[in-house]
Design a protein around this motif. Structure first.
Motif, PDB file in Angstrom:
ATOM      1  N   PHE A   1      21.940  21.489  -3.532  1.00  0.00           N
ATOM      2  CA  PHE A   1      21.202  22.535  -3.877  1.00  0.00           C
ATOM      3  C   PHE A   1      21.998  23.806  -3.806  1.00  0.00           C
ATOM      4  CE2 PHE A   1      17.904  19.613  -2.095  1.00  0.00           C
ATOM      5  CZ  PHE A   1      16.706  19.952  -3.057  1.00  0.00           C
TER       6      PHE A   1
ATOM      7  N   TRP B   1      17.092  20.160   6.816  1.00  0.00           N
ATOM      8  CA  TRP B   1      17.738  18.844   6.457  1.00  0.00           C
ATOM      9  C   TRP B   1      18.197  18.180   7.609  1.00  0.00           C
ATOM     10  CZ3 TRP B   1      15.618  17.831   2.076  1.00  0.00           C
ATOM     11  CH2 TRP B   1      15.547  18.918   1.105  1.00  0.00           C
TER      12      TRP B   1
ATOM     13  N   VAL C   1      23.114  16.668   0.525  1.00  0.00           N
ATOM     14  CA  VAL C   1      21.960  17.598   0.084  1.00  0.00           C
ATOM     15  C   VAL C   1      22.336  19.284   0.011  1.00  0.00           C
ATOM     16  CG1 VAL C   1      19.788  18.424   0.727  1.00  0.00           C
ATOM     17  CG2 VAL C   1      20.158  15.957   1.053  1.00  0.00           C
TER      18      VAL C   1
ATOM     19  N   GLN D   1      12.755  23.012  -2.433  1.00  0.00           N
ATOM     20  CA  GLN D   1      13.625  21.838  -1.693  1.00  0.00           C
ATOM     21  C   GLN D   1      12.620  21.048  -0.902  1.00  0.00           C
ATOM     22  OE1 GLN D   1      16.544  23.740   0.723  1.00  0.00           O
ATOM     23  NE2 GLN D   1      17.526  24.768  -0.940  1.00  0.00           N
TER      24      GLN D   1
END
Length: 312
Positions: A184, A248, A180, A144
């Motif tokens: 993922f 994130w 996000v 990531q």
């Protein structure tokens, strides 16, 4: 009379002796291998629980006491003062709401998209279904951190209306973190749900088709209820991962009032001195929602983990 008795005695089947019952109070002999297995499992469990137990123990003691006698010494004074201080000094109530705004929609969207794709791949006869499943699975192998910079540049150029983002862009909004997280986590959920849906009897969907059920009915009203254990297990894991995430939010959120609960622990660190007992109390408070979710979904979570362990 005697001859009749002897004849019947000869023809009567022989009775097998009753098995000997163990004496009252007797115990079954425990195999050494089972004792060794239990000892190993207890050791591993304590090794995993040791950091958490140490944090709880340290959070109940004053820092002066642990600094003088050490963290593994016997306590002189125990109290919940650090928990009250950690909750008030860090402003956790606001950050709790921020984490729920990110985690709850993220989990729901992830499970919806993943279950929909898994249903199409495993239950519908479509071309390229196996290749599509491999693509989703391969997405989990991508680190990531590699795409942090490209995503940052893209999010700053995507415009959003004011009611969705104060910055008028996808950057510095909850939507960026949710997008996000969903992107993922969908691959892993598709892989798990597709394998589980393949174990469901195909005759159920065939009977539904005969009764006139469409694709949406087959998915929403027939397949999803059967996938409840798997969805509960995945929901527990996904909530834990999204709730505990810090990377994130740190990258895509610049407004401190929008940061999740994991960032609240930084407010407990001083510039020149850090009370680690206070920090331990804050860590325990932060971990409580994930423990609560696991306790609520414990039965479904364990059932989801044991899926496919046996057949028949």
């Amino acid at each position: 009379m005697t001859k009749g008795m002897t004849a019947s005695a000869r023809t009567a089947p022989a009775r097998t002796p009753a098995p000997a019952t163990p004496a009252r109070g007797g115990r079954r002999r425990t195999r050494p291998g089972r004792l060794g297995l239990h000892a190993f499992l207890m050791t591993v469990s304590l090794a995993f629980l040791a950091p958490l137990l140490l944090a709880v123990y340290a959070s109940l003691r004053p820092y002066e006491e642990t600094a003088e006698h050490g963290y593994f010494s016997l306590p002189r004074h125990l109290s919940f003062d650090y928990y009250k201080q950690a909750f008030s000094d860090s402003g956790m109530s606001k950050y709790f709401v921020n984490s729920l705004i990110i985690a709850v929609p993220g989990v729901l969207l992830t499970l919806f998209f993943a279950s929909f794709v898994a249903f199409a791949v495993s239950r519908l006869k479509m071309r390229g279904g196996l290749i599509l499943l491999m693509v989703f699975t391969a997405g989990n192998l991508l680190p990531q951190q590699v795409i942090v910079t490209p995503l940052y540049v893209i999010f700053t150029k995507i415009d959003l209306p004011y009611w969705m983002s104060d910055s008028m862009t996808l950057y510095d909004s909850y939507w960026a973190v949710i997008a996000v997280q969903v992107a993922f986590q969908v691959g892993f959920c598709v892989f798990v749900l597709a394998n589980f849906m393949r174990t469901l009897p195909l005759e159920i969907l065939e009977a539904a088709v005969v009764d006139g059920a469409g694709v949406w009915t087959q998915y929403w009203r027939i397949t999803l209820p059967l996938c409840r254990p798997a969805l509960a297990a995945l929901g527990t894991l996904q909530f834990t991962w999204m709730y505990n995430d810090f990377l994130w939010a740190l990258v895509f959120v610049s407004d401190g009032d929008k940061l999740p609960i994991t960032s609240a622990l930084n407010n407990l660190r001083g510039q020149f001195f850090t009370d680690y007992n206070l920090l331990a109390a804050g860590s325990v408070i932060v971990a409580l929602p994930t423990v609560l979710v696991f306790l609520i979904l414990q039965r479904h979570f364990i059932a989801g983990l044991t899926l496919g362990a046996s057949k028949g």
